[in-house]
Design a protein around this motif. Sequence first.
Motif, mmCIF file in Angstrom:
data_model
loop_
_atom_site.group_PDB
_atom_site.id
_atom_site.type_symbol
_atom_site.label_atom_id
_atom_site.label_comp_id
_atom_site.label_asym_id
_atom_site.label_seq_id
_atom_site.Cartn_x
_atom_site.Cartn_y
_atom_site.Cartn_z
ATOM 1 N N HIS A 1 -6.151 -8.327 7.790
ATOM 2 C CA HIS A 1 -6.503 -7.323 6.782
ATOM 3 C C HIS A 1 -5.264 -6.648 6.196
ATOM 4 N N PHE A 2 -4.083 -7.219 6.454
ATOM 5 C CA PHE A 2 -2.828 -6.661 5.949
ATOM 6 C C PHE A 2 -2.021 -7.724 5.220
ATOM 7 N N THR B 1 -2.276 2.663 5.225
ATOM 8 C CA THR B 1 -3.315 2.706 6.254
ATOM 9 C C THR B 1 -2.830 3.552 7.418
ATOM 10 N N ARG C 1 2.947 -10.503 8.569
ATOM 11 C CA ARG C 1 2.198 -10.600 7.309
ATOM 12 C C ARG C 1 2.936 -9.909 6.161
ATOM 13 N N ASP D 1 1.204 -3.631 2.029
ATOM 14 C CA ASP D 1 0.568 -2.650 2.911
ATOM 15 C C ASP D 1 1.591 -1.890 3.734
ATOM 16 N N GLU E 1 1.524 0.603 -3.260
ATOM 17 C CA GLU E 1 1.258 -0.004 -1.957
ATOM 18 C C GLU E 1 0.099 0.733 -1.271
ATOM 19 N N ARG E 2 -0.616 0.013 -0.455
ATOM 20 C CA ARG E 2 -1.776 0.569 0.243
ATOM 21 C C ARG E 2 -1.340 1.125 1.587
ATOM 22 N N ALA F 1 3.711 -6.548 6.145
ATOM 23 C CA ALA F 1 3.427 -5.118 6.068
ATOM 24 C C ALA F 1 4.578 -4.306 6.651
ATOM 25 N N ILE G 1 1.053 -8.165 12.428
ATOM 26 C CA ILE G 1 0.949 -7.376 11.203
ATOM 27 C C ILE G 1 2.285 -7.377 10.459
ATOM 28 N N LEU H 1 1.549 0.532 7.248
ATOM 29 C CA LEU H 1 0.773 0.961 8.412
ATOM 30 C C LEU H 1 1.499 2.125 9.070
#
Length: 356
Positions: A48-49, A263, A208, A53, A260-261, A210, A205, A55
Amino acid sequence: MRVDLFDYDLPEEQIALVPPPERDGARLLIVPPNGPFGHDLIAHLAEHFGPSDVLILNDTKVIPATLAGMRPARDVGGGDPAGVGIDITLLKCLEERDDGVRWQAFVRPAKRVRAGDDIEIGPVTARVKRREGAEAVLHIPLTPSAFQSFLYDHGTMPLPPYIARKRAVEVSDQDRYQTVFGKRPGSVAAPTAGLHFTDRLLSAIAERGATILRVTLHVGAGTFLPITAADCTDHRMHSEWGEVSPPVAERLRAAKAGGERITCVGTTALRIVETAAQSGEVQAFAGETDIFITPGFSFQCADRLLTNFHLPRSTLLMLVSAFSGRERILSAYREAINEGYRFFSYGDACLLERVS
């Protein structure tokens, strides 16, 4: 807003009293702003990353904050000729000096404790400086470094009250009620969404693409206090110490500017970054926060939230309702109950998207 709007019925058998066999073995409910819910596993969280993203982890570390004390017998004033056992849960360090440390603490039974009392805790005698309600300020005559050693020798992990009422602290709790990335001692409750992570999952993660950032919020035991007021505006939040460093604040500002998202892992990480962003963008922050997030709050930083399922009528249920909408959250909780998810600190998790 009425507190009873944040209530729901939970079968007792779905309250997790022990962690899953593996840290990343929990289930994951995916909660988009609308449409059907998704079902996954924490072990698949990296999927999901992606490279756009960010974190955010809370790197606090839980201290063994539960202590067993004995208040000696009183010769005058009546009662307790044989003394009385006192359960102590440390809340927050108020002062550190060479002649001793002062801690705010919950004491039980509080009615058996008054200012001026001595409480024997192992080889050390603490003095009650003041008491108000269930809380007291304790002076413990140890240097800060000696107190740390004393705490790890005589304290136990402060499991949530609903677990502590059902079972004793086990050896495994020393490890499992602690995140693998906790570095800064100071919490008296775990940032429980972080309990799901393993080094392997964090590496997946990162692979990926992130970005992983760390902030600090030392979680207080007030997180488990029930709301006794009928309206949430009458509830008083306990303050907690947190920090968003200048490099992290700068990186988060760049993330927002670049689309950027972001989380947050847990409500604690979210609370400290939103504290730091109250001016409209994230600024470096170090200090106390008593931020209380309820529906209508204007989020400035977080886009997604990984969190466990929270107690009915709690401040944390109000927070996630502010993030994803009250009706959406209550619907997601009904879905989780129907699907047999495990609830609370040692339970399963959900990945929430913020409503616009």
